[in-house]
Design a protein around this motif. Sequence first.
Motif, PDB file in Angstrom:
ATOM      1  N   GLY A 176      34.311  38.662  28.265  1.00  0.00           N
ATOM      2  CA  GLY A 176      35.352  37.682  28.524  1.00  0.00           C
ATOM      3  C   GLY A 176      36.639  38.318  29.019  1.00  0.00           C
ATOM      4  N   ALA A 177      36.909  39.529  28.559  1.00  0.00           N
ATOM      5  CA  ALA A 177      38.119  40.224  28.992  1.00  0.00           C
ATOM      6  C   ALA A 177      37.914  40.965  30.312  1.00  0.00           C
ATOM      7  CB  ALA A 177      38.557  41.214  27.918  1.00  0.00           C
ATOM      8  N   ALA A 178      36.730  41.520  30.512  1.00  0.00           N
ATOM      9  CA  ALA A 178      36.498  42.383  31.674  1.00  0.00           C
ATOM     10  C   ALA A 178      35.995  41.642  32.909  1.00  0.00           C
ATOM     11  CB  ALA A 178      35.504  43.485  31.310  1.00  0.00           C
ATOM     12  N   MET A 179      35.261  40.571  32.736  1.00  0.00           N
ATOM     13  CA  MET A 179      34.635  39.903  33.871  1.00  0.00           C
ATOM     14  C   MET A 179      35.624  39.350  34.896  1.00  0.00           C
ATOM     15  SD  MET A 179      31.361  40.094  33.997  1.00  0.00           S
ATOM     16  CE  MET A 179      30.793  38.713  34.926  1.00  0.00           C
ATOM     17  N   PRO A 180      36.690  38.664  34.511  1.00  0.00           N
ATOM     18  CA  PRO A 180      37.596  38.143  35.544  1.00  0.00           C
ATOM     19  C   PRO A 180      38.163  39.249  36.433  1.00  0.00           C
ATOM     20  CG  PRO A 180      38.048  37.085  33.457  1.00  0.00           C
ATOM     21  CD  PRO A 180      37.079  38.201  33.171  1.00  0.00           C
ATOM     22  N   VAL A 181      38.545  40.362  35.845  1.00  0.00           N
ATOM     23  CA  VAL A 181      39.078  41.472  36.632  1.00  0.00           C
ATOM     24  C   VAL A 181      37.984  42.060  37.520  1.00  0.00           C
ATOM     25  CG1 VAL A 181      40.098  43.773  36.499  1.00  0.00           C
ATOM     26  CG2 VAL A 181      40.833  41.989  34.913  1.00  0.00           C
ATOM     27  N   GLY A 182      36.803  42.228  36.970  1.00  0.00           N
ATOM     28  CA  GLY A 182      35.684  42.771  37.742  1.00  0.00           C
ATOM     29  C   GLY A 182      35.317  41.885  38.913  1.00  0.00           C
ATOM     30  N   VAL A 183      35.298  40.585  38.709  1.00  0.00           N
ATOM     31  CA  VAL A 183      34.973  39.657  39.785  1.00  0.00           C
ATOM     32  C   VAL A 183      36.027  39.731  40.882  1.00  0.00           C
ATOM     33  CG1 VAL A 183      34.769  37.200  40.349  1.00  0.00           C
ATOM     34  CG2 VAL A 183      33.601  38.123  38.350  1.00  0.00           C
ATOM     35  N   MET A 184      37.292  39.796  40.499  1.00  0.00           N
ATOM     36  CA  MET A 184      38.354  39.873  41.508  1.00  0.00           C
ATOM     37  C   MET A 184      38.276  41.174  42.304  1.00  0.00           C
ATOM     38  SD  MET A 184      39.693  37.003  41.434  1.00  0.00           S
ATOM     39  CE  MET A 184      40.979  37.268  42.606  1.00  0.00           C
ATOM     40  N   VAL A 185      37.956  42.279  41.647  1.00  0.00           N
ATOM     41  CA  VAL A 185      37.815  43.554  42.358  1.00  0.00           C
ATOM     42  C   VAL A 185      36.668  43.472  43.362  1.00  0.00           C
ATOM     43  CG1 VAL A 185      37.178  45.981  42.079  1.00  0.00           C
ATOM     44  CG2 VAL A 185      38.880  44.957  40.574  1.00  0.00           C
ATOM     45  N   VAL A 186      35.552  42.915  42.954  1.00  0.00           N
ATOM     46  CA  VAL A 186      34.410  42.774  43.867  1.00  0.00           C
ATOM     47  C   VAL A 186      34.783  41.890  45.056  1.00  0.00           C
ATOM     48  CG1 VAL A 186      32.100  41.786  44.076  1.00  0.00           C
ATOM     49  CG2 VAL A 186      32.654  43.233  42.138  1.00  0.00           C
ATOM     50  N   LEU A 187      35.497  40.797  44.816  1.00  0.00           N
ATOM     51  CA  LEU A 187      35.908  39.919  45.910  1.00  0.00           C
ATOM     52  C   LEU A 187      36.851  40.614  46.882  1.00  0.00           C
ATOM     53  CD1 LEU A 187      36.409  36.533  44.051  1.00  0.00           C
ATOM     54  CD2 LEU A 187      34.642  37.090  45.717  1.00  0.00           C
ATOM     55  N   VAL A 188      37.807  41.374  46.367  1.00  0.00           N
ATOM     56  CA  VAL A 188      38.747  42.083  47.240  1.00  0.00           C
ATOM     57  C   VAL A 188      38.014  43.126  48.079  1.00  0.00           C
ATOM     58  CG1 VAL A 188      40.699  43.689  47.265  1.00  0.00           C
ATOM     59  CG2 VAL A 188      40.785  41.647  45.837  1.00  0.00           C
ATOM     60  N   VAL A 189      37.130  43.889  47.461  1.00  0.00           N
ATOM     61  CA  VAL A 189      36.365  44.899  48.208  1.00  0.00           C
ATOM     62  C   VAL A 189      35.504  44.223  49.261  1.00  0.00           C
ATOM     63  CG1 VAL A 189      34.519  46.609  47.995  1.00  0.00           C
ATOM     64  CG2 VAL A 189      36.412  46.614  46.377  1.00  0.00           C
ATOM     65  N   TYR A 190      34.882  43.121  48.927  1.00  0.00           N
ATOM     66  CA  TYR A 190      34.036  42.393  49.876  1.00  0.00           C
ATOM     67  C   TYR A 190      34.849  41.902  51.065  1.00  0.00           C
ATOM     68  CZ  TYR A 190      31.102  38.680  51.766  1.00  0.00           C
ATOM     69  OH  TYR A 190      30.391  37.873  52.598  1.00  0.00           O
ATOM     70  N   VAL A 191      36.020  41.326  50.805  1.00  0.00           N
ATOM     71  CA  VAL A 191      36.852  40.786  51.886  1.00  0.00           C
ATOM     72  C   VAL A 191      37.372  41.905  52.777  1.00  0.00           C
ATOM     73  CG1 VAL A 191      39.050  39.652  52.369  1.00  0.00           C
ATOM     74  CG2 VAL A 191      37.479  38.674  50.713  1.00  0.00           C
ATOM     75  N   VAL A 192      37.862  42.972  52.172  1.00  0.00           N
ATOM     76  CA  VAL A 192      38.416  44.066  52.967  1.00  0.00           C
ATOM     77  C   VAL A 192      37.308  44.756  53.767  1.00  0.00           C
ATOM     78  CG1 VAL A 192      39.575  46.305  52.847  1.00  0.00           C
ATOM     79  CG2 VAL A 192      40.424  44.392  51.496  1.00  0.00           C
ATOM     80  N   ALA A 193      36.158  44.984  53.159  1.00  0.00           N
ATOM     81  CA  ALA A 193      35.055  45.628  53.876  1.00  0.00           C
ATOM     82  C   ALA A 193      34.520  44.722  54.981  1.00  0.00           C
ATOM     83  CB  ALA A 193      33.936  45.987  52.907  1.00  0.00           C
ATOM     84  N   GLY A 194      34.503  43.434  54.756  1.00  0.00           N
ATOM     85  CA  GLY A 194      34.006  42.505  55.763  1.00  0.00           C
ATOM     86  C   GLY A 194      34.999  42.206  56.860  1.00  0.00           C
TER      87      GLY A 194
END
Length: 112
Positions: free
Chosen positions: A47-65
Amino acid sequence: MGLPAGVGLGAVLAVLLPVGAVTLLLRALPFSFLRLLKGSPLIEFLGAAMPVGVMVVLVVYVVAGASGTTGGVPVALMCALATLALHAWRRSTVLSIVGGTALYMALVNLVL
């Protein structure tokens, strides 16, 4: 617009009703385990780690794409940093997401 030839209402309902029931059950099933998992250290960590992890994955995906888009990676990075700065300044998730998205859309569509 009607049903395709040879497909009756009974056949459509024979497919849609079980699919709908299974979908509803699969979406409700995790909530039935909440009482069992309440207070679990693993669930609290997720519950504490997932929101941050999801946002990091989204940022990496957007920047890489962004490498094949107008403006490319520099614009995506600049907008991500602007979103981060806006969030650090106001601590408003909605404001930072809307502001970062608006900046990106403005740069890609109006400036570049």
